[in-house]
Design a protein around this motif. Structure first.
Motif, PDB file in Angstrom:
ATOM      1  N   VAL A 278      50.120  47.947   6.491  1.00  0.00           N
ATOM      2  CA  VAL A 278      51.259  48.793   6.119  1.00  0.00           C
ATOM      3  C   VAL A 278      52.561  48.186   6.637  1.00  0.00           C
ATOM      4  N   GLU A 279      52.520  47.555   7.804  1.00  0.00           N
ATOM      5  CA  GLU A 279      53.733  46.904   8.326  1.00  0.00           C
ATOM      6  C   GLU A 279      54.258  45.855   7.349  1.00  0.00           C
ATOM      7  N   ILE A 280      53.354  45.016   6.840  1.00  0.00           N
ATOM      8  CA  ILE A 280      53.773  43.972   5.905  1.00  0.00           C
ATOM      9  C   ILE A 280      54.215  44.590   4.582  1.00  0.00           C
ATOM     10  N   PHE A 281      53.468  45.581   4.101  1.00  0.00           N
ATOM     11  CA  PHE A 281      53.840  46.268   2.858  1.00  0.00           C
ATOM     12  C   PHE A 281      55.229  46.882   2.980  1.00  0.00           C
TER      13      PHE A 281
ATOM     14  N   ILE B 194      50.135  32.796   3.456  1.00  0.00           N
ATOM     15  CA  ILE B 194      51.498  32.254   3.481  1.00  0.00           C
ATOM     16  C   ILE B 194      52.446  33.130   2.666  1.00  0.00           C
ATOM     17  N   LEU B 195      51.965  33.743   1.587  1.00  0.00           N
ATOM     18  CA  LEU B 195      52.839  34.616   0.791  1.00  0.00           C
ATOM     19  C   LEU B 195      53.255  35.848   1.591  1.00  0.00           C
ATOM     20  N   THR B 196      52.308  36.470   2.290  1.00  0.00           N
ATOM     21  CA  THR B 196      52.662  37.673   3.059  1.00  0.00           C
ATOM     22  C   THR B 196      53.492  37.320   4.287  1.00  0.00           C
ATOM     23  N   SER B 197      53.234  36.161   4.880  1.00  0.00           N
ATOM     24  CA  SER B 197      54.003  35.759   6.064  1.00  0.00           C
ATOM     25  C   SER B 197      55.434  35.375   5.691  1.00  0.00           C
ATOM     26  N   VAL B 198      55.577  34.564   4.653  1.00  0.00           N
ATOM     27  CA  VAL B 198      56.928  34.204   4.195  1.00  0.00           C
ATOM     28  C   VAL B 198      57.646  35.443   3.688  1.00  0.00           C
ATOM     29  N   GLY B 199      56.923  36.321   2.976  1.00  0.00           N
ATOM     30  CA  GLY B 199      57.534  37.544   2.459  1.00  0.00           C
ATOM     31  C   GLY B 199      58.051  38.458   3.547  1.00  0.00           C
ATOM     32  N   ALA B 200      57.319  38.538   4.656  1.00  0.00           N
ATOM     33  CA  ALA B 200      57.711  39.450   5.731  1.00  0.00           C
ATOM     34  C   ALA B 200      58.615  38.793   6.768  1.00  0.00           C
ATOM     35  N   TYR B 201      58.341  37.504   7.091  1.00  0.00           N
ATOM     36  CA  TYR B 201      59.036  36.866   8.217  1.00  0.00           C
ATOM     37  C   TYR B 201      59.822  35.607   7.849  1.00  0.00           C
ATOM     38  N   GLY B 202      59.596  35.085   6.651  1.00  0.00           N
ATOM     39  CA  GLY B 202      60.310  33.881   6.238  1.00  0.00           C
ATOM     40  C   GLY B 202      59.725  32.586   6.769  1.00  0.00           C
ATOM     41  N   VAL B 203      58.538  32.660   7.414  1.00  0.00           N
ATOM     42  CA  VAL B 203      57.915  31.456   7.975  1.00  0.00           C
ATOM     43  C   VAL B 203      56.436  31.422   7.607  1.00  0.00           C
ATOM     44  N   ALA B 204      55.826  30.223   7.712  1.00  0.00           N
ATOM     45  CA  ALA B 204      54.394  30.082   7.468  1.00  0.00           C
ATOM     46  C   ALA B 204      53.616  30.695   8.626  1.00  0.00           C
ATOM     47  N   PRO B 205      52.385  31.183   8.379  1.00  0.00           N
ATOM     48  CA  PRO B 205      51.586  31.758   9.466  1.00  0.00           C
ATOM     49  C   PRO B 205      50.824  30.700  10.243  1.00  0.00           C
ATOM     50  N   TYR B 206      50.919  29.440   9.788  1.00  0.00           N
ATOM     51  CA  TYR B 206      50.175  28.348  10.417  1.00  0.00           C
ATOM     52  C   TYR B 206      51.039  27.103  10.496  1.00  0.00           C
TER      53      TYR B 206
END
Length: 630
Positions: A168-171, A588-600
């Motif tokens: 829900v945080e990412i959504f 990577i889509l959810t990480s870039v979408g939420a934070y603007g950076v890759a998760p790895y």
């Protein structure tokens, strides 16, 4: 003779047994490691070292492990242990993907249709959880038997309250930024599993389909053709490999810059691309035909874009009129250059229909059967419909040619049955509204180390070409789409207030509470529909795509469990090469979408274990081998 030969040699002395006796000794060694708390001792020894976090991709908790799982986990163990031996601090939290259709399906099969008809959703979800818990334990023991060191007592499971809250945080972040929307557009639909599918849930294999050429009656004839002698008995000749979509036809698409001519055959005139006339004639078996020409003997031709606006009688729903349009998706490598267009049943069709304001018909229900909107074919299954529609076209005198072709066709990754394209109301992540595609491409190219290096092009091309991500599923076992509808005016209600209340609900009680509590019990009293002011809200019924769920592990695990030494971004993700369109991409889509950076920081991919026929081992294919047998 004296001393034996071996006694004349200077050999080393050892306490090693003459034979390794691994079947007996290996379990003893693993038991010794466990008794000694080896995993924790290594962490304690390296606690001041530089962290190296390999974030575990979650296997699906449905069935015992096979050699493919062993290959994957042992590779990760090599990476982690080699870093630990060099002094790195290497916490390793294993995880499991616990939601989704396959578990729900197995519970349905176990219960049988009679019990399923009477069961309520909370009970079904409880049974699904029990099924997942059972196989988490089975797989955990299988992985421990491989000698993999990990925090086995505290894994991450996607059905736990804290993990569900992370969804829900990412959504919330992506919805409030404008990247998530509800829309009606064609998506892959599995009529066997009764749910929408995303690109990552599609696999391709060959299918034999009918390839048909059908003439649609034109209402008028363009002046240049009329001047060359073309009378009212004129048609546009289309080609399609999906006859079952003809009841949804609303347009015919032409190639904008191709030359189109009228071909006289048996007293009728057929409009098609000049470059394809010979090919069509051969397929149709025409003994004689004539391309309509002018006084100079040259074919009379108009460009596709010049034919825009012509109308015709729809092929099945003859009470409707269709429109001739044009689009760059039309090619001249096969067919007639005139493409039957059903915006409710295809991505290209949908996009070109939006451009020309063409209506969308979708006369197929969730079970893959025609509704009353399909006229005389109502009630037919889409597979049953193909031969029936073809025979009807033949009786109508509009079928010009028919043959079979074998081509690559999308199938459901779980049941392996062909899917259909079907326009329904779904939730989507937009790839372009907020720049998600562009930003993700930039991060892929500049911020991540790909092993092997060419994998950057592989995932990059997939992100560049993918349509908007359909993230809603019509099932029970999963994390709900965390939005509400107004009971009075049906408007969507989703604000920072509502999201925060749902995050708190999930973190304290888990997502099951969504299905057992009324929104008034956990939403602030101030929450109301912004359109009509009503406080009576209905929770969304759809659940989130499991790829979304596993993708947000960068938040639900790496960020939430930072006090255990986990880091965001993780140092490495390591999975099979299929995850470039699966977990690597959803992460990577959810990480870039939420934070603007890759998760790895780095991604390494491996190949697959294969069976005797060279096919990838998988649970769904049933061709895996138990590592214990090996």
């Amino acid at each position: 003779m004296g001393n034996s030969y071996k006694e004349t040699m200077n050999l080393p002395k050892t306490d090693f047994a003459m034979r390794a006796n691994l079947p007996e000794n290996e379990p003893k060694r693993l038991a010794k490691w466990e008794e000694a708390d080896l995993y924790w001792k290594v962490l304690e020894k390296n606690k001041d070292g530089e962290p190296f976090v390999l974030h575990d991709g979650p296997p699906y908790a449905n069935g015992p492990i096979h050699i493919g799982h062993a290959f994957n986990k042992i590779l990760k163990d090599f990476v982690i242990k080699s870093h630990a031996q060099r002094g790195f601090y290497t916490p390793y939290v294993p995880g499991w993907d616990c939601h989704g259709q396959p578990i729900e399906h197995m519970v349905e099969v176990t219960l049988g249709p009679d019990k399923m008809a009477a069961i309520d959703q909370p009970t079904l979800r409880r049974l699904c959880r029990e099924w997942a818990e059972k196989y988490v334990d089975v797989q955990r023991e299988g992985f421990k038997r491989l000698g993999v060191n990990a925090d086995w007592d505290h894994p991450y499971l996607t059905f736990t309250p804290g993990y569900e809250a992370g969804n829900v945080e990412i959504f919330k972040k992506m919805y409030l930024d404008g990247a998530i929307y509800r829309g009606r557009k064609p998506i892959h639909w599995c009529k066997s599993c009764h749910t929408a599918l995303a690109e990552a849930e599609i696999e391709y294999s060959d299918e034999t389909s009918p390839s048909i050429y059908v003439k649609f009656k034109l209402d008028t004839v363009p002046g240049v053709f009329e001047a060359a002698g073309v009378d009212a008995d004129a048609y546009v000749l289309i080609w399609t490999t999906t006859p079952w979509t003809l009841p949804a036809n609303t347009a015919v698409s032409l190639a904008p810059d191709a030359d189109y001519v009228m071909v006289e055959v048996d007293g009728s005139y057929l409009l098609m691309a000049l470059d394809l006339v010979e090919q069509v004639a051969e397929t149709a078996g025409w003994d004689t035909y004539r391309i309509v020409s002018g006084a100079d003997g040259e074919p009379v031709a108009l460009k596709g874009r010049e034919l825009y606006g012509l109308t015709y009688t729809a092929p099945v729903r003859q009470d409707l009129k269709g429109t001739v349009i044009y689009g760059d998706h039309v090619t001249l490598d096969t067919g007639t250059g005139a493409v039957h267009t059903a915006p409710g049943h295809g991505q290209d069709d949908y996009l070109v229909a939006i451009e020309f304001d063409i209506p969308l018909l979708m006369p197929v229900d969730d079970n893959g059967r025609f509704t009353d909107e399909a006229g005389q074919f109502a009630g037919l299954d889409t597979d049953e419909a193909n031969p029936v529609i073809i025979e009807w076209l033949r009786e109508q005198g509009t079928l010009v040619a028919e043959k079979s072709i074998t081509h690559s066709y999308p199938h459901c990754w779980r049941c392996h049955k062909p899917v259909i394209f079907r326009a329904t109301d779904q939730w989507f992540v937009s790839m372009d509204k907020t720049g998600l595609r562009e930003n993700t491409m930039r991060v892929i190219e500049n911020d991540v180390t790909w092993i092997p290096e060419w994998a950057s092009n592989r995932i990059g091309s997939m992100v560049a070409d993918r349509p908007d991500w359909c993230i809603s599923r019509q099932r029970s076992w999963g994390v709900p789409i965390p939005v509400f509808k107004c009971a009075k005016c049906n408007s969507t209600v989703a604000t920072e207030e509502t999201f925060d209340a749902v995050i708190e609900l999930f973190r304290t009680e888990g997502a099951d509470a969504w299905f057992t509590k009324d929104p008034s019990e956990y939403l602030p009293k101030s929450v109301a529909c912004e359109v009509c002011g009503s406080h009576e809200l209905v929770p969304e019924k759809d659940i989130l795509d499991v790829w979304w769920e596993s993708g947000v592990s960068h938040t639900s695990v790496c960020r939430y469990r930072a006090d255990e030494g986990l880091t965001f971004p993780a140092d490495m993700y390591l999975e099979g090469s299929d995850q470039h369109r699966g977990w690597f991409q959803s992460s990577i889509l959810t990480s870039v979408g939420a934070y603007g950076v890759a998760p790895y920081k780095s991604v390494m991919h491996c190949g697959f274990t294969m069976d005797a026929e060279g096919k990838k081992m998988s649970k769904s294919a049933g061709n895996g081998i138990d590592p214990a047998d090996v």
